[in-house]
Design an enzyme around this catalytic site. Structure first.
Site, PDB file in Angstrom:
ATOM      1  N   TYR A 109       0.841  -1.207   0.000  1.00  0.00           N
ATOM      2  CA  TYR A 109       0.000   0.000   0.000  1.00  0.00           C
ATOM      3  C   TYR A 109       0.874   1.254   0.000  1.00  0.00           C
ATOM      4  O   TYR A 109       0.616   2.203  -0.753  1.00  0.00           O
ATOM      5  CB  TYR A 109      -0.919  -0.024   1.227  1.00  0.00           C
ATOM      6  CG  TYR A 109      -1.715   1.239   1.431  1.00  0.00           C
ATOM      7  CD1 TYR A 109      -2.798   1.546   0.614  1.00  0.00           C
ATOM      8  CD2 TYR A 109      -1.378   2.139   2.446  1.00  0.00           C
ATOM      9  CE1 TYR A 109      -3.529   2.716   0.803  1.00  0.00           C
ATOM     10  CE2 TYR A 109      -2.097   3.300   2.643  1.00  0.00           C
ATOM     11  CZ  TYR A 109      -3.174   3.590   1.813  1.00  0.00           C
ATOM     12  OH  TYR A 109      -3.879   4.750   2.003  1.00  0.00           O
TER      13      TYR A 109
ATOM     14  N   GLU B 211     -11.534   6.646   5.825  1.00  0.00           N
ATOM     15  CA  GLU B 211     -10.847   7.412   6.878  1.00  0.00           C
ATOM     16  C   GLU B 211     -11.802   7.659   8.043  1.00  0.00           C
ATOM     17  O   GLU B 211     -11.401   7.651   9.197  1.00  0.00           O
ATOM     18  CB  GLU B 211     -10.317   8.731   6.328  1.00  0.00           C
ATOM     19  CG  GLU B 211      -9.110   8.608   5.415  1.00  0.00           C
ATOM     20  CD  GLU B 211      -7.851   8.146   6.116  1.00  0.00           C
ATOM     21  OE1 GLU B 211      -7.823   8.103   7.360  1.00  0.00           O
ATOM     22  OE2 GLU B 211      -6.883   7.813   5.413  1.00  0.00           O
TER      23      GLU B 211
ATOM     24  N   TRP C  81      -5.255   2.248  10.408  1.00  0.00           N
ATOM     25  CA  TRP C  81      -5.526   2.155   8.975  1.00  0.00           C
ATOM     26  C   TRP C  81      -5.317   0.725   8.482  1.00  0.00           C
ATOM     27  O   TRP C  81      -6.019   0.250   7.581  1.00  0.00           O
ATOM     28  CB  TRP C  81      -4.668   3.131   8.184  1.00  0.00           C
ATOM     29  CG  TRP C  81      -4.825   2.911   6.704  1.00  0.00           C
ATOM     30  CD1 TRP C  81      -3.887   2.481   5.817  1.00  0.00           C
ATOM     31  CD2 TRP C  81      -6.043   3.076   5.938  1.00  0.00           C
ATOM     32  NE1 TRP C  81      -4.437   2.367   4.565  1.00  0.00           N
ATOM     33  CE2 TRP C  81      -5.750   2.725   4.608  1.00  0.00           C
ATOM     34  CE3 TRP C  81      -7.339   3.480   6.263  1.00  0.00           C
ATOM     35  CZ2 TRP C  81      -6.713   2.765   3.594  1.00  0.00           C
ATOM     36  CZ3 TRP C  81      -8.302   3.518   5.255  1.00  0.00           C
ATOM     37  CH2 TRP C  81      -7.984   3.157   3.945  1.00  0.00           C
TER      38      TRP C  81
END
Length: 214
Positions: free
Chosen positions: A28, A50, A58
């Site tokens: 990522y 988010e 995350w």
């Protein structure tokens, strides 16, 4: 030895350390984070995810992302805007996502607000990129210390306030700054990360989306 905030991978490359050399997280970092995005569905997906991340990591959200996409119609905000109580209950029963009623309801609300934003600006991209911070607002050196000291910025606070006035929810300044970092509105790969120069080139070459008349 890599500088503070960097970590050296088994490939010998120095990267921002936050991915911890976990394979999916590192991918990522290398392939997505910070690359400029102008696709409305991806922008909407990220701002919603988010919001779901609030209070979590995350990485937790990233590993559930495909389940989120399935639950929320690929984050097609025209479709999500039509969700009703049955869809809320369906999402609450979905063990693949974060089952938080407030955040699920927020995603549906924000889809409706996204349609309004598109009507006004022509696209979500034209709205968000119109808020790209001027170089004068950026640190002279993007260091680990600079990023840790600034989890929010003048720009992220300004966007947050404006979205809240427009009826968006779960869009606080910290959430918005994380969105800006991920979507390439800023380049916060720290100095020494091998990705930084390439992403700066992408940003230089990017054709910023212009506001379109409704």
């Amino acid at each position: 030895m890599a500088a503070k905030g960097l970590i050296t991978g088994d490939d010998g490359l120095d990267r921002c350390a936050w991915h911890g050399n976990l394979e999916d997280y590192r991918r990522y970092h290398d392939e997505e984070w910070g690359r400029p995005v102008t696709d409305d569905h991806r922008l909407f997906e990220k701002i919603c995810l988010e919001g779901f991340q609030s209070g979590l990591s995350w990485l937790t959200i990233l590993r559930k992302r495909e389940a989120f996409r399935a639950a929320f119609a690929g984050f097609d905000f025209d479709r999500v805007a039509e969700f009703g109580e049955a869809d809320i209950e369906r999402c609450l029963a979905d063990t693949g996502i974060v089952r938080h009623r407030g955040k699920i309801v927020s995603t549906i609300n924000n889809a409706r607000r996204a349609k309004e934003l598109r009507t006004e600006f022509g696209s979500l991209a034209s709205y968000f990129w119109s808020h790209e911070p001027d170089q004068s607002e950026r640190p002279k050196v993007v260091s680990y210390e600079a990023l840790i000291a600034n989890p929010t910025t003048v720009t992220s606070t300004r966007i947050s306030k404006d979205l809240k006035k427009r009826g968006w929810t779960f869009v606080g300044p910290t959430t918005i700054y994380a969105f800006m970092q991920a979507m390439g509105l800023v380049n916060d790969h720290i100095e020494g990360c091998f990705c930084r120069a390439g992403i700066e080139d992408m940003r230089q070459q990017l054709k910023r989306p212009a506001r379109q008349s409704a």
